[in-house]
Design a protein around this motif. Sequence first.
Motif, PDB file in Angstrom:
ATOM      1  N   GLY A 122      38.116   1.671  62.598  1.00 35.05           N
ATOM      2  CA  GLY A 122      39.089   2.545  61.983  1.00 35.05           C
ATOM      3  C   GLY A 122      40.321   1.850  61.462  1.00 35.05           C
ATOM      4  N   LEU A 123      40.373   0.533  61.521  1.00 33.84           N
ATOM      5  CA  LEU A 123      41.552  -0.213  61.082  1.00 33.84           C
ATOM      6  C   LEU A 123      41.196  -1.094  59.898  1.00 33.84           C
ATOM      7  CD1 LEU A 123      42.853  -1.337  64.578  1.00 33.84           C
ATOM      8  CD2 LEU A 123      43.676   0.566  63.213  1.00 33.84           C
ATOM      9  N   ASN A 124      42.146  -1.285  59.026  1.00 36.81           N
ATOM     10  CA  ASN A 124      41.963  -2.172  57.886  1.00 36.81           C
ATOM     11  C   ASN A 124      42.133  -3.616  58.365  1.00 36.81           C
ATOM     12  OD1 ASN A 124      41.883  -3.471  55.482  1.00 36.81           O
ATOM     13  ND2 ASN A 124      43.572  -2.339  54.550  1.00 36.81           N
ATOM     14  N   PRO A 125      41.131  -4.494  58.208  1.00 39.56           N
ATOM     15  CA  PRO A 125      41.225  -5.851  58.744  1.00 39.56           C
ATOM     16  C   PRO A 125      42.030  -6.816  57.865  1.00 39.56           C
ATOM     17  CG  PRO A 125      39.125  -5.560  57.711  1.00 39.56           C
ATOM     18  CD  PRO A 125      39.819  -4.238  57.636  1.00 39.56           C
ATOM     19  N   GLU A 126      42.529  -6.363  56.733  1.00 44.86           N
ATOM     20  CA  GLU A 126      43.286  -7.248  55.850  1.00 44.86           C
ATOM     21  C   GLU A 126      44.685  -7.462  56.434  1.00 44.86           C
ATOM     22  OE1 GLU A 126      41.669  -8.636  53.412  1.00 44.86           O
ATOM     23  OE2 GLU A 126      39.929  -7.382  53.803  1.00 44.86           O
ATOM     24  N   ALA A 127      45.046  -8.724  56.709  1.00 42.44           N
ATOM     25  CA  ALA A 127      46.349  -9.041  57.306  1.00 42.44           C
ATOM     26  C   ALA A 127      47.439  -8.970  56.243  1.00 42.44           C
ATOM     27  CB  ALA A 127      46.308 -10.429  57.923  1.00 42.44           C
ATOM     28  N   ARG A 128      48.615  -8.509  56.673  1.00 40.77           N
ATOM     29  CA  ARG A 128      49.776  -8.460  55.801  1.00 40.77           C
ATOM     30  C   ARG A 128      51.006  -8.293  56.679  1.00 40.77           C
ATOM     31  NH1 ARG A 128      51.707  -3.387  55.755  1.00 40.77           N
ATOM     32  NH2 ARG A 128      50.272  -1.699  56.168  1.00 40.77           N
ATOM     33  N   PHE A 129      52.184  -8.508  56.088  1.00 40.37           N
ATOM     34  CA  PHE A 129      53.425  -8.276  56.805  1.00 40.37           C
ATOM     35  C   PHE A 129      53.693  -6.781  56.858  1.00 40.37           C
ATOM     36  CE2 PHE A 129      54.220 -12.689  55.443  1.00 40.37           C
ATOM     37  CZ  PHE A 129      54.495 -13.228  56.684  1.00 40.37           C
ATOM     38  N   ALA A 130      54.303  -6.362  57.966  1.00 37.10           N
ATOM     39  CA  ALA A 130      54.663  -4.957  58.109  1.00 37.10           C
ATOM     40  C   ALA A 130      55.769  -4.598  57.129  1.00 37.10           C
ATOM     41  CB  ALA A 130      55.106  -4.668  59.535  1.00 37.10           C
ATOM     42  N   ARG A 131      55.744  -3.380  56.677  1.00 38.39           N
ATOM     43  CA  ARG A 131      56.779  -2.891  55.767  1.00 38.39           C
ATOM     44  C   ARG A 131      57.918  -2.300  56.593  1.00 38.39           C
ATOM     45  NH1 ARG A 131      51.799  -1.885  53.367  1.00 38.39           N
ATOM     46  NH2 ARG A 131      51.572  -2.927  51.373  1.00 38.39           N
ATOM     47  N   LEU A 132      59.075  -2.180  55.972  1.00 40.09           N
ATOM     48  CA  LEU A 132      60.269  -1.727  56.672  1.00 40.09           C
ATOM     49  C   LEU A 132      60.051  -0.381  57.349  1.00 40.09           C
ATOM     50  CD1 LEU A 132      63.227  -2.116  57.403  1.00 40.09           C
ATOM     51  CD2 LEU A 132      63.840  -1.107  55.207  1.00 40.09           C
ATOM     52  N   TRP A 133      59.446   0.574  56.651  1.00 41.91           N
ATOM     53  CA  TRP A 133      59.246   1.897  57.241  1.00 41.91           C
ATOM     54  C   TRP A 133      58.226   1.897  58.374  1.00 41.91           C
ATOM     55  CZ3 TRP A 133      57.993   0.777  52.159  1.00 41.91           C
ATOM     56  CH2 TRP A 133      56.655   0.704  51.869  1.00 41.91           C
ATOM     57  N   GLU A 134      57.413   0.844  58.450  1.00 44.90           N
ATOM     58  CA  GLU A 134      56.455   0.751  59.548  1.00 44.90           C
ATOM     59  C   GLU A 134      57.083   0.206  60.830  1.00 44.90           C
ATOM     60  OE1 GLU A 134      52.407  -0.001  56.943  1.00 44.90           O
ATOM     61  OE2 GLU A 134      53.643  -1.718  57.510  1.00 44.90           O
ATOM     62  N   ILE A 135      58.104  -0.638  60.693  1.00 47.69           N
ATOM     63  CA  ILE A 135      58.731  -1.196  61.893  1.00 47.69           C
ATOM     64  C   ILE A 135      60.047  -0.511  62.244  1.00 47.69           C
ATOM     65  CG2 ILE A 135      57.636  -3.442  61.635  1.00 47.69           C
ATOM     66  CD1 ILE A 135      60.255  -4.497  60.514  1.00 47.69           C
ATOM     67  N   ALA A 136      60.566   0.351  61.374  1.00 42.73           N
ATOM     68  CA  ALA A 136      61.832   1.029  61.636  1.00 42.73           C
ATOM     69  C   ALA A 136      61.829   1.803  62.958  1.00 42.73           C
ATOM     70  CB  ALA A 136      62.197   1.940  60.476  1.00 42.73           C
ATOM     71  N   PRO A 137      60.763   2.497  63.345  1.00 45.46           N
ATOM     72  CA  PRO A 137      60.791   3.213  64.624  1.00 45.46           C
ATOM     73  C   PRO A 137      60.880   2.288  65.838  1.00 45.46           C
ATOM     74  CG  PRO A 137      59.008   4.034  63.247  1.00 45.46           C
ATOM     75  CD  PRO A 137      59.565   2.838  62.566  1.00 45.46           C
ATOM     76  N   MET A 138      60.602   0.988  65.663  1.00 44.76           N
ATOM     77  CA  MET A 138      60.659   0.066  66.797  1.00 44.76           C
ATOM     78  C   MET A 138      62.049  -0.513  67.013  1.00 44.76           C
ATOM     79  SD  MET A 138      57.042  -1.937  66.557  1.00 44.76           S
ATOM     80  CE  MET A 138      56.980  -2.237  64.805  1.00 44.76           C
ATOM     81  N   TRP A 139      62.957  -0.394  66.058  1.00 44.54           N
ATOM     82  CA  TRP A 139      64.311  -0.913  66.209  1.00 44.54           C
ATOM     83  C   TRP A 139      65.114   0.010  67.118  1.00 44.54           C
ATOM     84  CZ3 TRP A 139      65.717  -2.134  60.424  1.00 44.54           C
ATOM     85  CH2 TRP A 139      65.017  -3.274  60.017  1.00 44.54           C
ATOM     86  N   VAL A 140      65.709  -0.563  68.129  1.00 42.99           N
ATOM     87  CA  VAL A 140      66.564   0.195  69.050  1.00 42.99           C
ATOM     88  C   VAL A 140      67.855  -0.582  69.267  1.00 42.99           C
ATOM     89  CG1 VAL A 140      64.686   1.407  70.218  1.00 42.99           C
ATOM     90  CG2 VAL A 140      65.395  -0.820  71.057  1.00 42.99           C
ATOM     91  N   ARG A 141      68.952   0.107  69.547  1.00 40.46           N
ATOM     92  CA  ARG A 141      70.242  -0.550  69.791  1.00 40.46           C
ATOM     93  C   ARG A 141      70.425  -0.891  71.261  1.00 40.46           C
ATOM     94  NH1 ARG A 141      73.025  -1.109  65.385  1.00 40.46           N
ATOM     95  NH2 ARG A 141      72.944   0.420  63.745  1.00 40.46           N
ATOM     96  N   GLN A 142      69.724  -0.209  72.135  1.00 35.67           N
ATOM     97  CA  GLN A 142      69.856  -0.451  73.573  1.00 35.67           C
ATOM     98  C   GLN A 142      68.486  -0.308  74.214  1.00 35.67           C
ATOM     99  OE1 GLN A 142      72.688   2.520  74.481  1.00 35.67           O
ATOM    100  NE2 GLN A 142      71.253   4.207  74.387  1.00 35.67           N
ATOM    101  N   PRO A 143      68.294  -0.804  75.423  1.00 41.13           N
ATOM    102  CA  PRO A 143      66.993  -0.690  76.082  1.00 41.13           C
ATOM    103  C   PRO A 143      66.566   0.771  76.233  1.00 41.13           C
ATOM    104  CG  PRO A 143      68.395  -2.232  77.256  1.00 41.13           C
ATOM    105  CD  PRO A 143      69.245  -1.586  76.223  1.00 41.13           C
ATOM    106  N   VAL A 144      65.275   0.985  76.030  1.00 38.53           N
ATOM    107  CA  VAL A 144      64.688   2.311  76.146  1.00 38.53           C
ATOM    108  C   VAL A 144      63.575   2.222  77.178  1.00 38.53           C
ATOM    109  CG1 VAL A 144      63.431   4.114  74.887  1.00 38.53           C
ATOM    110  CG2 VAL A 144      65.205   2.807  73.727  1.00 38.53           C
TER     111      VAL A 144
END
Length: 178
Positions: A122-144
């Motif tokens: 179910g996953l696309n095997p083509e490697a690429r860099f993540a886009r900004l909107w894909e990693i934005a939910p992982m950015w946090v200012r303090q520990p969660v």
Amino acid sequence: MINPSEPAGGLLVNPKVLLLLAAMMPLAGGVWAGAQIAALLFGGHEPMSVGLGSALVAVPLLALHPGDPALAWPEDQAFLLPGPTAYWVATAMPITVALLLGAVLFWLLQGEVGVARRRRMGLNPEARFARLWEIAPMWVRQPVGGRVILGRAAANGLVRGGGPCVPASEPVDLSCWP
């Protein structure tokens, strides 16, 4: 004695024979239906008592004698058929429908081949860099709770991974992580 280097099997192992049979079945069904329609509408006005086997035999004979289609059918049923024009008019539509259905069925059963997009689990095997909107939910200012923070990035491009600040282009030593 059988030569082990030769492929085992008979006539049906050959893909060309299988393709020929797959093309002949809808064609024979169309020829049979066309002969029945021709006999009912333009000929003796009663159905012919022939089966699909007779239609399979009739297909090559119709190609040999298109001007007299009655020669392709058994003699005891040939008198029910009309002349060649009425026969071919009545036979054109069932043959066309049968061949179109066969082509659609072939297309549906073929599946994806060639340069189709690959998907693994179910996953696309083509490697690429993540886009900004894909990693934005992982950015946090303090520990969660439930997340691991591997390092902190400063506005000046320095990264801190538990030890002293290093430039972002150098690897971070995580051995001194508290």
